[in-house]
Design a protein around this motif. Structure first.
Motif, mmCIF file in Angstrom:
data_model
loop_
_atom_site.group_PDB
_atom_site.id
_atom_site.type_symbol
_atom_site.label_atom_id
_atom_site.label_comp_id
_atom_site.label_asym_id
_atom_site.label_seq_id
_atom_site.Cartn_x
_atom_site.Cartn_y
_atom_site.Cartn_z
ATOM 1 N N ALA A 168 0.878 -1.174 0.000
ATOM 2 C CA ALA A 168 0.000 0.000 0.000
ATOM 3 C C ALA A 168 0.912 1.219 0.000
ATOM 4 C CB ALA A 168 -0.930 0.003 1.204
ATOM 5 N N THR A 169 1.564 1.456 -1.137
ATOM 6 C CA THR A 169 2.556 2.520 -1.260
ATOM 7 C C THR A 169 1.870 3.831 -1.629
ATOM 8 O OG1 THR A 169 4.184 0.907 -2.041
ATOM 9 C CG2 THR A 169 4.659 3.238 -2.419
ATOM 10 N N PRO A 170 1.965 4.871 -0.780
ATOM 11 C CA PRO A 170 1.321 6.151 -1.094
ATOM 12 C C PRO A 170 1.888 6.761 -2.375
ATOM 13 C CG PRO A 170 2.026 6.062 1.213
ATOM 14 C CD PRO A 170 2.659 4.896 0.521
ATOM 15 N N LEU A 171 0.999 7.325 -3.171
ATOM 16 C CA LEU A 171 1.410 7.997 -4.402
ATOM 17 C C LEU A 171 1.343 9.502 -4.165
ATOM 18 C CD1 LEU A 171 -0.444 5.759 -7.017
ATOM 19 C CD2 LEU A 171 1.976 5.700 -6.384
ATOM 20 N N SER A 174 -1.729 12.461 -3.053
ATOM 21 C CA SER A 174 -3.017 12.233 -3.722
ATOM 22 C C SER A 174 -4.007 11.460 -2.868
ATOM 23 C CB SER A 174 -2.791 11.459 -5.022
ATOM 24 O OG SER A 174 -2.303 10.150 -4.750
ATOM 25 N N GLY A 175 -3.510 10.727 -1.866
ATOM 26 C CA GLY A 175 -4.381 9.843 -1.094
ATOM 27 C C GLY A 175 -4.587 8.498 -1.740
ATOM 28 N N CYS A 176 -3.948 8.279 -2.874
ATOM 29 C CA CYS A 176 -4.052 6.997 -3.580
ATOM 30 C C CYS A 176 -2.861 6.106 -3.223
ATOM 31 C CB CYS A 176 -4.074 7.222 -5.089
ATOM 32 S SG CYS A 176 -5.469 8.228 -5.669
ATOM 33 N N PHE A 177 -3.037 4.805 -3.435
ATOM 34 C CA PHE A 177 -2.006 3.842 -3.083
ATOM 35 C C PHE A 177 -1.754 2.891 -4.253
ATOM 36 C CE2 PHE A 177 -3.993 5.154 0.830
ATOM 37 C CZ PHE A 177 -2.929 5.365 1.688
ATOM 38 N N LEU A 178 -0.505 2.494 -4.401
ATOM 39 C CA LEU A 178 -0.141 1.420 -5.325
ATOM 40 C C LEU A 178 -0.169 0.123 -4.525
ATOM 41 C CD1 LEU A 178 0.810 0.516 -8.117
ATOM 42 C CD2 LEU A 178 3.169 0.871 -7.329
ATOM 43 N N ASN A 179 -1.076 -0.766 -4.901
ATOM 44 C CA ASN A 179 -1.367 -1.928 -4.059
ATOM 45 C C ASN A 179 -0.638 -3.203 -4.452
ATOM 46 O OD1 ASN A 179 -3.243 -0.849 -2.077
ATOM 47 N ND2 ASN A 179 -4.622 -0.493 -3.799
ATOM 48 N N VAL A 180 0.504 -3.087 -5.101
ATOM 49 C CA VAL A 180 1.375 -4.240 -5.325
ATOM 50 C C VAL A 180 2.799 -3.855 -4.962
ATOM 51 C CG1 VAL A 180 -0.038 -5.340 -7.111
ATOM 52 C CG2 VAL A 180 1.734 -3.715 -7.774
ATOM 53 N N GLY A 181 3.563 -4.836 -4.477
ATOM 54 C CA GLY A 181 4.963 -4.613 -4.148
ATOM 55 C C GLY A 181 5.850 -5.565 -4.922
ATOM 56 N N THR A 182 7.138 -5.282 -4.948
ATOM 57 C CA THR A 182 8.106 -6.063 -5.730
ATOM 58 C C THR A 182 7.569 -6.239 -7.146
ATOM 59 O OG1 THR A 182 8.562 -7.296 -3.681
ATOM 60 C CG2 THR A 182 9.626 -8.079 -5.708
ATOM 61 N N ALA A 227 -9.556 13.878 -14.832
ATOM 62 C CA ALA A 227 -10.094 14.802 -13.838
ATOM 63 C C ALA A 227 -9.453 14.639 -12.468
ATOM 64 C CB ALA A 227 -11.606 14.609 -13.721
ATOM 65 N N THR A 228 -8.541 13.693 -12.309
ATOM 66 C CA THR A 228 -7.901 13.467 -11.010
ATOM 67 C C THR A 228 -6.513 14.110 -10.979
ATOM 68 O OG1 THR A 228 -6.896 11.386 -11.729
ATOM 69 C CG2 THR A 228 -9.123 11.277 -10.798
ATOM 70 N N PRO A 229 -5.996 14.416 -9.785
ATOM 71 C CA PRO A 229 -4.671 15.070 -9.692
ATOM 72 C C PRO A 229 -3.554 14.268 -10.355
ATOM 73 C CG PRO A 229 -5.833 15.199 -7.599
ATOM 74 C CD PRO A 229 -6.649 14.291 -8.472
ATOM 75 N N LEU A 230 -3.639 12.937 -10.295
ATOM 76 C CA LEU A 230 -2.592 12.101 -10.877
ATOM 77 C C LEU A 230 -2.802 11.834 -12.370
ATOM 78 C CD1 LEU A 230 -2.278 9.379 -8.057
ATOM 79 C CD2 LEU A 230 -0.622 11.184 -8.575
ATOM 80 N N GLY A 231 -4.009 12.121 -12.850
ATOM 81 C CA GLY A 231 -4.338 11.764 -14.230
ATOM 82 C C GLY A 231 -4.762 10.318 -14.351
ATOM 83 N N PHE A 232 -4.824 9.614 -13.237
ATOM 84 C CA PHE A 232 -5.285 8.224 -13.226
ATOM 85 C C PHE A 232 -5.774 7.882 -11.817
ATOM 86 C CE2 PHE A 232 -0.733 8.094 -12.234
ATOM 87 C CZ PHE A 232 -0.688 7.310 -11.088
#
Length: 243
Positions: A168-171, A174-182, A227-232
């Motif tokens: 659950a890596t913060p991006l 933005s409040g969004c997370f990348l939910n995979v590791g390695t 429409a989101t801050p990250l564009g995705f």
């Protein structure tokens, strides 16, 4: 309720409960719920009820046929099937009945199996407040699998990512997370169907080779959303156990 006058009965031992029931393994390990039988209580109504997988909170609602005869035999019970990949460490059965009779129900033939994919993490809301969702919907012992991407903006492009661990890596802020590791060096771009917020989806069938049996990996996807801050936006993660 087995053998007592007025209770749903199908010739074998059944569980009769009021309002709700929680089902879990004694060791707390995750498992898949695939099928169950349910009956109402004579004098009441069979009302819609939900089954929720925990801790993901993924829920399904079922509507019985309201046939309650309360006197032995299969007509007391109906069989409901759940999609492959409906996995949790516990399941909550909850009726919408409020009165003392409507809220009584019986359960039998609870069919379970090993989990194919465990959902974890949360998706990041995009346009319209909809969060993308990733789920495994088919998991057969012959290696047949299928995954469903949903909840993104219609017509968006999804980027499917693979990893070896949950994360659950913060991006940024933005409040969004990348939910995979390695992360693995595998990325698949997928055009999503549908139109409008929350309607972007895709169904991805596949076949895992026999050499993958017993292996596990994680998956998530990013979905374009201008429409989101990250564009995705980002989806939840799933940990897949190859059958």
């Amino acid at each position: 309720g087995n053998g007592y006058s007025g209770y749903g009965y199908n010739g074998t031992t059944v569980v009769t409960t009021h309002n709700d029931m929680i089902m879990r393994r004694t060791d707390g390990a995750p498992f898949a719920l695939t099928q169950f039988d349910i009956s109402g209580f004579p004098g009441g109504q069979e009302l819609p009820f939900s089954v929720t997988a925990m801790p993901s909170g993924v829920s399904m609602t079922f509507t019985p046929d309201n046939v309650v005869d309360g006197g032995g035999g299969a007509p007391d019970f109906e069989t409901f099937n759940l999609p492959s990949g409906f996995v949790g460490t516990s399941f909550v059965f909850l009726t919408t009945g409020i009165s003392s009779l409507d809220a009584i129900f019986g359960l039998d033939n609870l069919c379970v199996g090993p989990p194919c994919a465990i959902q974890y993490g949360v998706g990041c809301p995009g346009t319209g407040g909809f969060a993308p969702n990733l789920a495994q919907t088919v998991c057969d012992t012959n290696g047949q699998v299928a995954f469903e991407l949903s909840g993104a903006h219609g017509g968006a492009t999804a980027l499917l990512l693979f990893g070896l661990t949950q994360a659950a890596t913060p991006l940024g802020p933005s409040g969004c997370f990348l939910n995979v590791g390695t992360l693995l060096p595998i990325q698949v771009a997928i055009p999503l169907g549908g139109a409008g917020p929350g309607n972007g989806s895709a169904f991805l069938p596949g076949l895992l080779p026999p050499s993958a049996s017993g292996l596990s990996f994680t998956m998530t996807f990013l979905a374009s959303d201008a429409a989101t801050p990250l564009g995705f936006t980002t989806a939840n993660g799933i940990e897949v156990q190859a059958p």
